[in-house]
Structure formats: structure tokens, C-alpha cells
Design a protein around this motif. Sequence first.
Motif, PDB file in Angstrom:
ATOM      1  N   ASN A  31       5.935  -1.748 -15.087  1.00  0.00           N
ATOM      2  CA  ASN A  31       7.104  -1.449 -15.906  1.00  0.00           C
ATOM      3  C   ASN A  31       7.797  -0.185 -15.427  1.00  0.00           C
ATOM      4  OD1 ASN A  31       8.733  -2.397 -17.955  1.00  0.00           O
ATOM      5  ND2 ASN A  31       7.787  -1.135 -19.519  1.00  0.00           N
ATOM      6  N   ASN A  32       7.386   0.283 -14.232  1.00  0.00           N
ATOM      7  CA  ASN A  32       7.988   1.449 -13.589  1.00  0.00           C
ATOM      8  C   ASN A  32       7.828   2.728 -14.399  1.00  0.00           C
ATOM      9  OD1 ASN A  32      10.369  -0.978 -13.007  1.00  0.00           O
ATOM     10  ND2 ASN A  32       9.091  -0.209 -11.355  1.00  0.00           N
ATOM     11  N   ALA A  33       6.806   2.796 -15.242  1.00  0.00           N
ATOM     12  CA  ALA A  33       6.490   4.036 -15.964  1.00  0.00           C
ATOM     13  C   ALA A  33       5.530   4.832 -15.084  1.00  0.00           C
ATOM     14  CB  ALA A  33       5.866   3.718 -17.311  1.00  0.00           C
ATOM     15  N   TYR A  34       6.092   5.419 -14.015  1.00  0.00           N
ATOM     16  CA  TYR A  34       5.278   6.000 -12.956  1.00  0.00           C
ATOM     17  C   TYR A  34       4.405   7.159 -13.439  1.00  0.00           C
ATOM     18  CZ  TYR A  34       8.487   3.316 -10.049  1.00  0.00           C
ATOM     19  OH  TYR A  34       9.223   2.312  -9.486  1.00  0.00           O
ATOM     20  N   ALA A  35       4.948   8.006 -14.298  1.00  0.00           N
ATOM     21  CA  ALA A  35       4.192   9.178 -14.738  1.00  0.00           C
ATOM     22  C   ALA A  35       2.951   8.765 -15.521  1.00  0.00           C
ATOM     23  CB  ALA A  35       5.082  10.082 -15.586  1.00  0.00           C
ATOM     24  N   LYS A  36       3.112   7.821 -16.454  1.00  0.00           N
ATOM     25  CA  LYS A  36       1.970   7.340 -17.233  1.00  0.00           C
ATOM     26  C   LYS A  36       0.936   6.678 -16.320  1.00  0.00           C
ATOM     27  CE  LYS A  36       4.241   6.448 -21.680  1.00  0.00           C
ATOM     28  NZ  LYS A  36       4.549   5.401 -22.689  1.00  0.00           N
ATOM     29  N   ALA A  37       1.425   5.897 -15.373  1.00  0.00           N
ATOM     30  CA  ALA A  37       0.514   5.213 -14.446  1.00  0.00           C
ATOM     31  C   ALA A  37      -0.274   6.228 -13.633  1.00  0.00           C
ATOM     32  CB  ALA A  37       1.300   4.285 -13.527  1.00  0.00           C
TER      33      ALA A  37
ATOM     34  N   TYR B  55       2.259   5.546  -5.236  1.00  0.00           N
ATOM     35  CA  TYR B  55       3.062   6.511  -4.479  1.00  0.00           C
ATOM     36  C   TYR B  55       3.990   5.809  -3.484  1.00  0.00           C
ATOM     37  CZ  TYR B  55       0.155  10.283  -6.359  1.00  0.00           C
ATOM     38  OH  TYR B  55      -0.470  11.168  -7.195  1.00  0.00           O
ATOM     39  N   ILE B  56       3.568   4.670  -2.960  1.00  0.00           N
ATOM     40  CA  ILE B  56       4.460   3.908  -2.075  1.00  0.00           C
ATOM     41  C   ILE B  56       5.700   3.478  -2.848  1.00  0.00           C
ATOM     42  CG2 ILE B  56       4.744   1.786  -0.740  1.00  0.00           C
ATOM     43  CD1 ILE B  56       1.804   1.919  -0.004  1.00  0.00           C
ATOM     44  N   GLN B  57       5.500   2.990  -4.063  1.00  0.00           N
ATOM     45  CA  GLN B  57       6.636   2.586  -4.885  1.00  0.00           C
ATOM     46  C   GLN B  57       7.602   3.735  -5.116  1.00  0.00           C
ATOM     47  OE1 GLN B  57       4.361   0.119  -8.032  1.00  0.00           O
ATOM     48  NE2 GLN B  57       6.511  -0.310  -8.376  1.00  0.00           N
ATOM     49  N   GLN B  58       7.070   4.937  -5.246  1.00  0.00           N
ATOM     50  CA  GLN B  58       7.896   6.113  -5.498  1.00  0.00           C
ATOM     51  C   GLN B  58       8.408   6.751  -4.207  1.00  0.00           C
ATOM     52  OE1 GLN B  58       4.615   7.731  -8.207  1.00  0.00           O
ATOM     53  NE2 GLN B  58       6.453   8.558  -9.134  1.00  0.00           N
ATOM     54  N   LYS B  59       8.042   6.134  -3.066  1.00  0.00           N
ATOM     55  CA  LYS B  59       8.436   6.633  -1.753  1.00  0.00           C
ATOM     56  C   LYS B  59       7.841   8.004  -1.450  1.00  0.00           C
ATOM     57  CE  LYS B  59      12.693   3.903  -1.697  1.00  0.00           C
ATOM     58  NZ  LYS B  59      12.083   2.831  -0.914  1.00  0.00           N
ATOM     59  N   LEU B  60       6.692   8.285  -2.025  1.00  0.00           N
ATOM     60  CA  LEU B  60       5.964   9.524  -1.743  1.00  0.00           C
ATOM     61  C   LEU B  60       4.900   9.207  -0.690  1.00  0.00           C
ATOM     62  CD1 LEU B  60       5.560  10.741  -5.441  1.00  0.00           C
ATOM     63  CD2 LEU B  60       7.297  11.453  -3.773  1.00  0.00           C
TER      64      LEU B  60
ATOM     65  N   LEU C 136      -1.762  -0.771   3.274  1.00  0.00           N
ATOM     66  CA  LEU C 136      -1.551   0.159   4.392  1.00  0.00           C
ATOM     67  C   LEU C 136      -0.468  -0.359   5.328  1.00  0.00           C
ATOM     68  CD1 LEU C 136      -2.377   2.734   5.836  1.00  0.00           C
ATOM     69  CD2 LEU C 136      -4.189   1.430   6.999  1.00  0.00           C
ATOM     70  N   ALA C 137      -0.452  -1.659   5.562  1.00  0.00           N
ATOM     71  CA  ALA C 137       0.595  -2.247   6.406  1.00  0.00           C
ATOM     72  C   ALA C 137       1.970  -2.019   5.790  1.00  0.00           C
ATOM     73  CB  ALA C 137       0.337  -3.740   6.599  1.00  0.00           C
ATOM     74  N   GLN C 138       2.060  -2.183   4.466  1.00  0.00           N
ATOM     75  CA  GLN C 138       3.325  -1.937   3.778  1.00  0.00           C
ATOM     76  C   GLN C 138       3.760  -0.480   3.954  1.00  0.00           C
ATOM     77  OE1 GLN C 138       5.144  -4.241   2.347  1.00  0.00           O
ATOM     78  NE2 GLN C 138       6.757  -2.835   1.715  1.00  0.00           N
ATOM     79  N   LEU C 139       2.802   0.427   3.865  1.00  0.00           N
ATOM     80  CA  LEU C 139       3.108   1.851   4.044  1.00  0.00           C
ATOM     81  C   LEU C 139       3.594   2.122   5.467  1.00  0.00           C
ATOM     82  CD1 LEU C 139       3.139   4.728   3.021  1.00  0.00           C
ATOM     83  CD2 LEU C 139       0.679   4.878   3.481  1.00  0.00           C
ATOM     84  N   TYR C 140       2.929   1.538   6.455  1.00  0.00           N
ATOM     85  CA  TYR C 140       3.388   1.688   7.844  1.00  0.00           C
ATOM     86  C   TYR C 140       4.824   1.186   7.997  1.00  0.00           C
ATOM     87  CZ  TYR C 140      -1.297   2.789   9.684  1.00  0.00           C
ATOM     88  OH  TYR C 140      -2.504   3.381   9.968  1.00  0.00           O
TER      89      TYR C 140
ATOM     90  N   LYS D 277      14.058  11.818  -5.886  1.00  0.00           N
ATOM     91  CA  LYS D 277      13.752  10.599  -5.134  1.00  0.00           C
ATOM     92  C   LYS D 277      13.901   9.359  -6.010  1.00  0.00           C
ATOM     93  CE  LYS D 277      10.894  12.463  -1.459  1.00  0.00           C
ATOM     94  NZ  LYS D 277       9.658  12.321  -0.671  1.00  0.00           N
ATOM     95  N   PHE D 278      13.453   9.465  -7.240  1.00  0.00           N
ATOM     96  CA  PHE D 278      13.553   8.334  -8.163  1.00  0.00           C
ATOM     97  C   PHE D 278      15.019   7.984  -8.416  1.00  0.00           C
ATOM     98  CE2 PHE D 278      13.815   6.457 -12.382  1.00  0.00           C
ATOM     99  CZ  PHE D 278      12.789   5.543 -12.370  1.00  0.00           C
ATOM    100  N   TYR D 279      15.822   9.012  -8.676  1.00  0.00           N
ATOM    101  CA  TYR D 279      17.227   8.769  -8.987  1.00  0.00           C
ATOM    102  C   TYR D 279      17.985   8.223  -7.775  1.00  0.00           C
ATOM    103  CZ  TYR D 279      21.989   9.416 -10.552  1.00  0.00           C
ATOM    104  OH  TYR D 279      23.295   9.199 -10.885  1.00  0.00           O
ATOM    105  N   HIS D 280      17.580   8.661  -6.571  1.00  0.00           N
ATOM    106  CA  HIS D 280      18.258   8.199  -5.358  1.00  0.00           C
ATOM    107  C   HIS D 280      18.188   6.679  -5.221  1.00  0.00           C
ATOM    108  CE1 HIS D 280      19.909   8.479  -1.333  1.00  0.00           C
ATOM    109  NE2 HIS D 280      18.924   7.721  -0.897  1.00  0.00           N
ATOM    110  N   ILE D 281      17.125   6.077  -5.770  1.00  0.00           N
ATOM    111  CA  ILE D 281      16.981   4.623  -5.715  1.00  0.00           C
ATOM    112  C   ILE D 281      18.168   3.934  -6.383  1.00  0.00           C
ATOM    113  CG2 ILE D 281      15.570   2.671  -6.494  1.00  0.00           C
ATOM    114  CD1 ILE D 281      13.146   4.559  -6.387  1.00  0.00           C
ATOM    115  N   PHE D 282      18.655   4.557  -7.478  1.00  0.00           N
ATOM    116  CA  PHE D 282      19.709   3.930  -8.263  1.00  0.00           C
ATOM    117  C   PHE D 282      21.105   4.449  -7.929  1.00  0.00           C
ATOM    118  CE2 PHE D 282      15.890   3.985 -11.028  1.00  0.00           C
ATOM    119  CZ  PHE D 282      15.660   2.621 -11.028  1.00  0.00           C
TER     120      PHE D 282
END
Length: 987
Positions: free
Chosen positions: A204-210, A243-248, A281-285, A451-456
Motif C-alpha cells: 500500500n506504499n506505506a513505506y515508513a510503517k513497512a 528500499y528498491i521501491q524507494q530507489k534507495l 538482486l537482479a532487479q537492483l542491478y 525522492k518519493f515526491y520526484h516519482i510523482f
Amino acid sequence: MLKILFTLHVFFCFTTISFGQSWETLSKEGLELYDTGKYKESYAVLEKAKTKAEEEFGKNHVNYATACNDLGMLSNKLGQISQAETLYLEAKNLREKLLSKKHIDYATSCNSLALLYKNQGLFSASELLYVEAKNIIEQILGKEQPEYGIACVNLGVIYFEQGLYSKTEPLYKEGINIIEKKLGKEHVMYMTFCGNLAELYRANNAYAKAEILMTEVRDITKKKLGAEHPNYAIACSSLGTLYIQQKLYDKAMPLITEAKSILEKKLGKEHQTYLIVCSNLAQLYKEMDNLQEAEMLMTDVKNTREKVLGKDSDGYATSCSSLASFYADKKEYQKAENLMIESKNIFEKLVGKNHTKYATITHNLGYNYFQQAKFEPAEKLTLEAKNIREKILGKNHIDFISSCALLIDIYKAQKKSNLSEIENLFLDINKAIFYQINYNFFSLSEKEKSKFYHIFFKKSQIFYDFSAKYYPQNPQIASEAYNNTISTKAFLFNTINKMRERIINSKDTALQNLYSKWRDKKEYFAKAYTLNQKEKEKRQINMSSLENDINNIEKKLAQKSEFFAQANDKIQYVWTDVQKKLNENEASIEIVRFRTYNTKFTDSVKYMALIITPKSKFPEMVLMENGNDLEEKYLLNYKNAIKEKKEDVKSYMQYWDKIAKALPKNTTKIYLSNDGLYHQINVLTLWNPTTKKYVLQELEVQLLTNTKDLLKEKTKKMHIKNAVLFGNPDFQESIESKNLPKKLEEKSQKIDQERNFDFIDWQIEKKQKQPFFDKDSIKNLPHTEEEVKNLDKILKTKNINTTIFLKKEATKNNLKNTKFPDILHIATHGFFLTDTKNKNINVDDKKITENPLFRSGLLFSQAKNSLEDKTNGEGILTAFEAMNLDLDNTQLVVLSACETGLGEIKNGEGVYGLQRAFQSAGAKTVLMSLWNVSDQKTSDFMYLFYENWLTKGQTKTNAFRNAQLFMVKNKENTPFHWGGFVMTGLE
């Protein structure tokens, strides 16, 4: 892009076993093989076990039912769906007959069959079975036992798979509470269920809680099971994919590589858990553009899954989908298409069309066709994916946003005339974006917010381009454009300020102490960056660890504070809210910079002005399509005319004429929020060739970061009690000490050396001519001493206490020690470095490039020596340091210095420079300059302003304007002398 996530779901079985020895041996061997991921070998052994059970007990025995259930589990795993269903049903019917529906083994059969149906997307059938199992366990064992907690989580999983998150969360939490109470927080089941809840938050993209939950699971697992246990590896991988989802990516890499190493050693290269981590890991690469490594890993995983699971399995289909997306990104469309079709067919067979996995591969295939300009199949597939995602996930999910955005591109590429349908898609996207921001944004650190806002942000830019084109046909689209603007402009700036204000105004001592610790570390960080590398090593200062420590404290403030949790204003204001604040002769104007979008962004820049008056039925849109010329040749013309003190007849026509004509004739005041190049010019200086007047003489203009600021509750007029004044610094003052202050030195000792940090990916859009920043060109400013002394006289006549720092006393440390003045006046040199490789300032090139707040600042006593000695920064205050000043409730900051209004312009966010820094520190209003103004003229202007404000009782806004108007009357005073000054903020 396909998301490859690893979800920690558990499905426990409850069985009674009274095995015969030979069957028991076979069954045990088969289940052990299953646990190690050797599914084909396991299937062969369990098939023998079933035969042996039939021989020993016959088909009318509970042990035979157990053997059928075990073999059904393997059939399901290997994609033999029909056979699995037959075996599960046989076991379930036997248990009902022999044990009754109120037996725990019957509940086990319900769970097994429910899982099978869930994986096929038969959610209704699956739900009925999970509910039945849960009710049986409740009747037999009650609600307090772990088994009931498991049943709750199992039912929650089915809702999770359907995207019914509101139903999922309470079931997950109920299961977690039962396990915590009965088994404790260190039990593997508690950690697993917390992992489930974390996956729900991530979905649900609630990154902080996750992140909070995933970090807890990882830490407890490490403590309880050790750093070599597979469960610890799973927890690391789960956090890494978040962290991949958040581009970190720098945070994700060590976690996932560690997980891969552990699982390879403990489970082997054919185990499905190991393969899932390899996929991550492949996705991260891939995300990090390490394409060769990504392709090798994806191919290995696909081949291994084919070998172990077969081509009809979920795992194989997922691998095909991942590799297909990789080839699509490389523009190898035929390879991608073949794999996507194969994957789509498998998913349709396994889970049906009403499933997120099917929707994802359908969307990806639609995008692949779109890339090849095959618009008809692209549209059909994307519509199908959009409708599935809307039904299962809802309109606020990121995947739904992706389908809407792709559909818009397809319609635009086909040049279809259904603009109303495109408008509806944009409206859905905008609503979903603000939902995501409100749901996730408040508890991130500033760099993560960016970074999060840049997505949108890009999607907002696409909408502006569409609304500009659609406006002639449907002028009401300007309403949504204005709403979008006031919701997004200066969003990061406003959110961070709200968080600071709420903490300061709170009564939470622990929270305030943590906030003070965060500020102390930021101060030390800024100080440490003035040291050269040798000095840093000598003092054992690890800058990466220090940055990471600052970021983590900021996140703790965000996550643990109810004030931070409420800091994001979740009220969705609209343009009519702003309109209600306008008086009869007033207007509000939002300037928006955007780029043309034709399925891709072009280099063509445009500007729009969105205008509201008290009588507006909807905002009026004024379009300036020659944005590139406005930012280049006309801007150069404007600056040259100002500098050379020439009459400028072009700039008004280019920058203001269209806007002025759109205003009602009775307009006397406007509230203006700038964007892009409008931050580099002063509209008050524009000369109207028709009326022979400056805009200053025609309109009262009040600058705001966002016209939504008009909705802020007005504070009571404060009595000015004190002022702190700086002037005429002795730039040549000798250096007393090259050492860091002892207090700050000590604060570096508690830094966590194991963590890593990365700055926001700042974007430098344009290069400007480099202003001065050479120690030999720093001239003394004797008139600033006169300016300060004159100001002191004015202030004292109003019984305002003053503290003056002149010459040697005009130091950076004295400014830092200034606490909460009502007025802060600083008369000195200011600077903004556009050259990111400048060697003169005591901050390394990397930080200058990454963060523009290191490239603007003020000079104080010792400035020349600071430039000569790289171990000392006492004479230079960067904007980054200025953010840490104690200016809460400071009514006015005057930066009586050249170019203090400059900085790096972030479209939609404003100027990253001194203005932003001082306002972030708490200042209500900031007065600054856009270009060099002579020492004497600056002193004259400041005297007029303060005389109007404090002696004549005018508002700050009127005092500022009247000072400029007074100077205009003197023909010698061209816009060069009075127009460099700008003031931002509300009264």
C-alpha cells in the motif's frame, strides 16, 4: 516495470500422525526434501509414501488422508493444479467422514484447498474455506491460542491478495497480538506475521510503517537465530526490496547481497527462497544500470526454476516476466514479447484473469506494444490491466496510476480526440498521487521525501502540458491545474517547516531533546565539511556515518512523533478556498513552468499563469509558449538592461503584458507565487511602454511561496521588542583557532560507523555566469556600518532593544549564538556559486554539486582567512548552516547583501538558497536582493523601509513598496538601485 517482491506468508497445517514405520520414513524423507526446495525429488518420495499408506491402512484411513494432503501440496507447488485439487478434496472428504467437520485435521484440509484456490485467483471459494477453518479452530481451541492467530493471518492473506487492505490489516494485527501474548516477540511466528504486516504496508506504499516493522523483524531474527540463519536472510531481503521501491539503492545493495550469500550457503542454489533473493538482486542491478549482471542473474533464475518447478509454475512465469521487462527496457521488443506472452498464458492458467499477477504482465505487454507503436493491441491490453487493477487494488494504488498514465500516452500517440476521457484519467491520477503523498509522506526524512515526491512530479508536469492544450476547449480544466499547483508547489519546503513548528510547539520533552540532538549533529556536519581530508582523518570523522546518523534521527522524529505524523496537511484545498481570501480589488497568480510532453518530455519549455479574482467562475489560464526564449535571450536582455541602467521596452511585453491584460481593470493588488525564471527577475521592475510606468507603480505585488499561504491563520500583530544587527565585517580578521569547537567535536563520538547515507539527487538545470567569490575581490563595506547605526537610532526611538555586531565582532559564531530575535538584519557580502567545481569555498566538490545550499551564503569576519585556510570556515556561513539558526517567531530577516535572493531553482519548489534557509529556520518574512546593489543605495533603501515600518506604522509589505516608490521619484534611481530588493512572506 515489474516489481519482484518477497512476501513472508505462512500456512501452517495441523495433523495427527500415527505412522507405520515404513510410511513414516518415506513421509519424513519427502517433507525434508520439500523443506530444502527439491520439489521434484520430494514429489517422487511422497508419491511412494501415499502408495505405502494405501497398502498399510487402506483408503479409508486418516493416515491415507494425510498422505493425499502432503502429495497435493507438492502437486500444487509443481503447477499440477488439477491433480492437487483431486488429492486435497480426497483428503478433505475422508477427514470429514472419519473425523467430522469439527476436527482440526478437517480444518487443515480447508486451509490446503483454500491456498490452492487463492493461487488460481478463485478468491470467493478460497475465502469460504479459510473462514470455515477459522471458525472450526475458534470452536475447538478458542481465540487465545496460536492456532487461531494463524487462522486470522491465513484469512488476511486472501484479502491481501485481492487488495482489500482495510480487511487485511485488522486480521494481521489480531494474529500478531495473539502470537506476541502467547509466544513472545522473539518467536519465529511473531516475526513472520510482522513480516506479513510489513508487506501489507509496502504493497500500500506505506513505506515508513513497512520499514519500522521490517527493521524490527530483521533485528529480532538476528538476535534470536543468528546472522547465518535463512530467516535472517529473508528479513534482510525483504527490507532491501522495500528500499528498491524507494530507489534507495545504496541501502538495498548490502542487505540483498548479504541475504543471497547466506541462503546460497544454507539452502543451496536451487531453493526457491534463494532464487527469489537472486531475482531481487537482479532487479537492483537493473535499476542501477548494471545490465550485464542483471541479465545473467535473471537468466540463471529462470533456467533453475524451469528445471526445478517446470514451465507451468508460478515461479517460472515470474522469471519470464522479469526477463521480458529487462529486454523491453533494452528495446529488444521481440524477445520481450515472446517471454511476456508465455508468462501471461501461464498466469492465466494458474490464477485466472482476475489477479494482480495477470494484470501486471498484461500491462507490461501493453507497454511493449506501445513502444513499438502497435497502438491497437497496446490500448486493449492496457485497458484490461487498468480495469483489473481498479477492481482489485482500487484507484489509489500506484499500479492503477501506471495503467492510467500508459493509457494517456497511447491516446496521445494515436491523436485521439477523446480529450474528456484523457482528462478523467488525469483526474484519477491526481487524486491517487495526493492519496499516496498523504499516506506515506509525513514520516520520511527530507532526502527520502524528495525522492518519493520526484516519482510523482513528472506526472504533474504532464498534466500541465495537457491542460494547456485542452484549455481552449474546456476552460474549467484550469481549476484542476490551479488545485494541482497549490497542492504541490513548495511542498517539501512547507512540509518540513510544519514538522519543525509542531515539534517546537509541543510539550514532549523527549521529542524536543531528540530534535536538539538532530540540530547539533547537523551543525557539526556543516562544520566538519570545512575541513580538508587530512584533517578529517586526523579527527577520525566519518562523513558518511555522520550523514547517516543525521538522517536516521530525522526519521525517528518523523516516525515517533504524533506532531510529525500530523505535519502533512491532509486537507485538499482547492482554488475557491484561495478565492474566498481575496478582497474586491485583489487577484492571486500562480506561475507554473513545464515542459512539452508528447509521450516523452521535449526540450520545449512553456510557462502558464493561473489567475484568480473574486469574481472568477474558474481560474484564467495565460500561456507563454516561448519559454526557452524567456529563459535565454529575453532574460539576458533583462539583466543587461538592469545592469546598464537602460530603458527596457521588451521585458514587459514578454513577461507581463499577457498577464496584465487578463487582470480586471480595477485590480490594485496581486499575490504572486513564482516558478522558474520568474525567480530571477523582479516583475516590479518591468517597464510598461504604454503607460510609461513600472509594474511597481501600477500594482501592489506581494510575493508568496504558494498562494495557498493566504489560507494560513493570521497571527496577531506582534510588538517588536528586540533586534540584532550585523554590519561591516572585518573580512581580514585573524584566525584565533583552527580547531573545531570542543563541544561539537565531542558530538561526533557517538556516530554509528556501520551505516551509509546518500544525498538527494539534486538536478542542476542551468548554468549562469559565475558571480564573484575570490578572496582578493572581497571589499570592505563601510556604508553598512552607517546603515546599521542609522537603523539602531530608528529602533531605539521605538524602544526596541538592539544588539550590534560590527567589524571584528561581526562573526558567524555570534550569529549562531543569536536566539529568537524579532528582527535580524545582516549587512554584508552574499554569494551564490553556480560553478559546482569552485575551489574557493571550504566544502568539497561532491557536496557542492549535490546540495545547492552549500553554494550560497554570507561572509563574516575572518572570511579572507577562511578562504586561505581550508581547516577554517569561521568567516563563511552557508545556507545549509543558516537552516540551523534559532529564528522561531522572528518577524523579519533582512539580508542587506548582494545576490542573497539567488540560489538554485527547483521547478515547483522555488529557490534553494538563503531565502529558503532563513525561512526554514523560522523567519516569517525575508527581505533580500537579486543582484549587486551599491553599498550606499542599499543603506538608503534600508533606512526608508525601516522608517516606514517602525516609525510611520506601515505594514511590512506597504513599507517595502513605499520605500521603492520613494526611490523611483528620484530619476537617478533606476531599477538597478531599487529593484534588486524582494521580500517574501506574509505579514
